[in-house]
Design a protein around this motif. Structure first.
Motif: not given
Ligand SMILES: *Cc1c(COP(=O)(O)O)cnc(C)c1O
Length: 223
Positions: A150-169
């Motif tokens: 499978g795959l692994m990823g780390m989202a940006s270190n930010t409080d911006d939930e929208h940005a985090i969700r976008k990266e996970f998506k």
């Protein structure tokens, strides 16, 4: 820090999600890991080879050790005999070394490919194109001691939930794209490793199958 209570809470959160907890024990003493083990945890994540080797030697043999940190090729040999899953494979060269050490140890080594999804330039990982190039290369094709799970990823270190969700998506989409595109017996997209203490809830909503949680289980780290 009441780790017993924390573990119970994670069990409740994860029940019926199909997602599992990798307890990130880096910097934490073996006694604390032993307590978590006694609460039923078996999957632990470390980011340093030396530390993982030492803890592996001191703790119960049925612990599944996950390497989640950036890996130096010359150190793969120390964990090849026992590591359960390497989450952080980010180059063909590293994969070739894992193949070599897997062969020596007489085992097939489970790996995730780390994908670069954050907007920060400090994070490691492959982009979509290099990921596909790797999985379709002759070099990869000739390997017989690697299983890509499978795959692994780390989202940006930010409080911006929208940005985090976008990266996970984005990572989740790539996960299903690879699953459809790559037809190879050593590639099976089963695990999507994303989510840490600060963002695991979003990660679960976006399809994570493994969250890597340190401080929310064991407390803050003192380096
Ligand atoms: C340290 C680490 C984690 C866990 O971080 P917490 O914020 O303590 O949950 C997860 N993934 C990777 C790759 C890490 O290095």
């Amino acid at each position: 820090m009441d780790i017993k209570k924390n573990i119970k809470e994670f069990e409740n959160t994860l029940a019926d999600t199909g997602c599992s907890l990798i307890a990130v024990s880096k910097t934490k003493p073996v006694e604390l890991i032993q307590s978590a083990y006694e609460e039923g945890l078996r999957d632990f994540g470390e980011n340093k080879i030396q530390e993982m080797v030492e803890k592996h030697e001191q703790l119960p043999g049925d612990i599944r050790w996950h390497m989640i940190g950036h890996l130096q090729r010359n150190k793969v040999k120390y964990i090849a005999p026992f590591v359960h899953l390497i989450h952080s494979v980010d180059s063909l060269k590293l994969l070739q070394e894992i193949e070599k050490q897997g062969k020596k140890a007489g085992r097939t080594i489970n790996c995730l490919l780390q994908v670069y999804i954050a907007s920060e330039t400090t994070k490691f990982g492959l982009d979509e194109q290099s990921l596909i190039e790797l999985l379709t290369s002759d070099e990869f094709n000739s390997m017989s001691h690697i299983s890509i799970c499978g795959l692994m990823g780390m989202a940006s270190n930010t409080d911006d939930e929208h940005a985090i969700r976008k990266e996970f998506k984005q990572l989740s989409l790539l996960f299903s794209t690879i699953d459809k595109k790559i037809d190879h017996q050593a590639v099976e997209m089963r695990e999507l490793s994303m989510g840490m203490s600060g963002d695991y809830k979003i990660a679960i909503e976006e399809g994570s199958t493994m969250i890597r949680v340190g401080s929310a289980v064991f407390g803050e780290r003192n380096y």
